[in-house]
Scaffold this motif. Structure first.
Motif, short mmCIF file in Angstrom:
data_model
loop_
_atom_site.label_atom_id
_atom_site.label_comp_id
_atom_site.label_asym_id
_atom_site.label_seq_id
_atom_site.Cartn_x
_atom_site.Cartn_y
_atom_site.Cartn_z
N VAL A 1 -41.89 72.51 40.54
CA VAL A 1 -41.06 72.78 39.35
C VAL A 1 -41.86 73.41 38.22
N LYS A 2 -43.16 73.53 38.40
CA LYS A 2 -44.00 74.14 37.35
C LYS A 2 -43.52 75.53 37.02
N GLY A 3 -43.41 75.81 35.72
CA GLY A 3 -42.96 77.12 35.27
C GLY A 3 -41.44 77.25 35.22
N ARG A 4 -40.73 76.28 35.78
CA ARG A 4 -39.26 76.32 35.74
C ARG A 4 -38.67 75.19 34.90
N PHE A 5 -39.33 74.04 34.91
CA PHE A 5 -38.83 72.86 34.19
C PHE A 5 -39.74 72.58 33.00
N THR A 6 -39.14 72.08 31.93
CA THR A 6 -39.89 71.68 30.75
C THR A 6 -39.41 70.31 30.27
N ILE A 7 -40.34 69.40 30.15
CA ILE A 7 -40.03 68.06 29.64
C ILE A 7 -40.39 67.99 28.17
N SER A 8 -39.56 67.30 27.41
CA SER A 8 -39.83 67.14 25.98
C SER A 8 -39.24 65.81 25.51
N ARG A 9 -39.62 65.42 24.32
CA ARG A 9 -39.08 64.18 23.77
C ARG A 9 -39.03 64.27 22.26
N ASP A 10 -38.12 63.48 21.69
CA ASP A 10 -37.97 63.36 20.24
C ASP A 10 -37.93 61.87 19.94
N ASN A 11 -39.07 61.34 19.52
CA ASN A 11 -39.14 59.89 19.30
C ASN A 11 -38.23 59.43 18.16
N SER A 12 -37.97 60.30 17.20
CA SER A 12 -37.10 59.91 16.09
C SER A 12 -35.66 59.69 16.54
N ARG A 13 -35.31 60.32 17.66
CA ARG A 13 -33.96 60.18 18.20
C ARG A 13 -33.97 59.37 19.51
N THR A 14 -35.11 58.82 19.87
CA THR A 14 -35.31 58.08 21.14
C THR A 14 -34.69 58.85 22.30
N ARG A 15 -35.07 60.10 22.39
CA ARG A 15 -34.42 61.01 23.34
C ARG A 15 -35.48 61.80 24.10
N MET A 16 -35.27 61.95 25.39
CA MET A 16 -36.11 62.78 26.23
C MET A 16 -35.23 63.79 26.93
N GLU A 17 -35.77 64.97 27.18
CA GLU A 17 -34.98 66.00 27.83
C GLU A 17 -35.77 66.67 28.95
N LEU A 18 -35.04 67.26 29.86
CA LEU A 18 -35.63 68.07 30.91
C LEU A 18 -34.83 69.36 30.98
N GLN A 19 -35.44 70.43 30.53
CA GLN A 19 -34.83 71.74 30.63
C GLN A 19 -35.18 72.32 31.98
N MET A 20 -34.17 72.65 32.76
CA MET A 20 -34.38 73.16 34.11
C MET A 20 -33.86 74.58 34.21
N GLU A 21 -34.74 75.49 34.54
CA GLU A 21 -34.41 76.91 34.65
C GLU A 21 -34.59 77.37 36.10
N ARG A 22 -33.94 78.47 36.42
CA ARG A 22 -34.07 79.09 37.75
C ARG A 22 -33.93 78.03 38.84
N LEU A 23 -32.86 77.29 38.74
CA LEU A 23 -32.65 76.20 39.68
C LEU A 23 -32.45 76.72 41.10
N GLU A 24 -32.92 75.91 42.03
CA GLU A 24 -32.85 76.25 43.45
C GLU A 24 -32.07 75.16 44.18
#
Length: 118
Positions: free
Chosen positions: A64-87
């Protein structure tokens, strides 16, 4: 009561994008590392991406390297996974995970389905 609630899954065509979100509650979110795991049909659960408690460090599985991006916002207690070019091989139930090394704490969401059609 600890809760990890995933959202954002669904059906998408190959080459498309999805953004998964995980909102945590009932624990000190900023003290925990966070991860996304997935279980593909007929396969063992596997790590997809990891992010440190501060968000400074991330790690991805090779596929998934180069296609997925993990991020978080501690102020909102939220984590996300942006997934691009899905297979189609990304089709799986995706799980949100919170962990704290040294405290033997490990929490899981219920999982959310992502289906990529060819």
């Amino acid at each position: 009561q600890v809760q990890l609630v995933e959202s954002g899954g669904g059906l998408v065509q190959a080459g498309g994008s999805l953004r998964l979100s995980c909102v945590g509650s009932g624990f000190s979110f900023s003290d925990f590392g966070m991860s996304w795991y997935r279980r593909r049909p007929g396969k063992e659960r596997e790590m997809v991406a990891i992010i440190s408690n501060t968000g400074d460090n991330t790690r991805y599985r090779d596929s998934v390297k180069g296609r997925f991006t993990i991020s978080r916002d501690n102020s909102r207690t939220r984590m996300e996974l942006q997934m691009e070019r899905l297979e189609p091989e990304d089709t799986a139930v995706y799980y949100c995970n919170a962990w704290r090394i040294g405290y033997h704490l490990d929490y899981w969401g219920e999982g959310i389905q992502v289906t990529v059609s060819s």
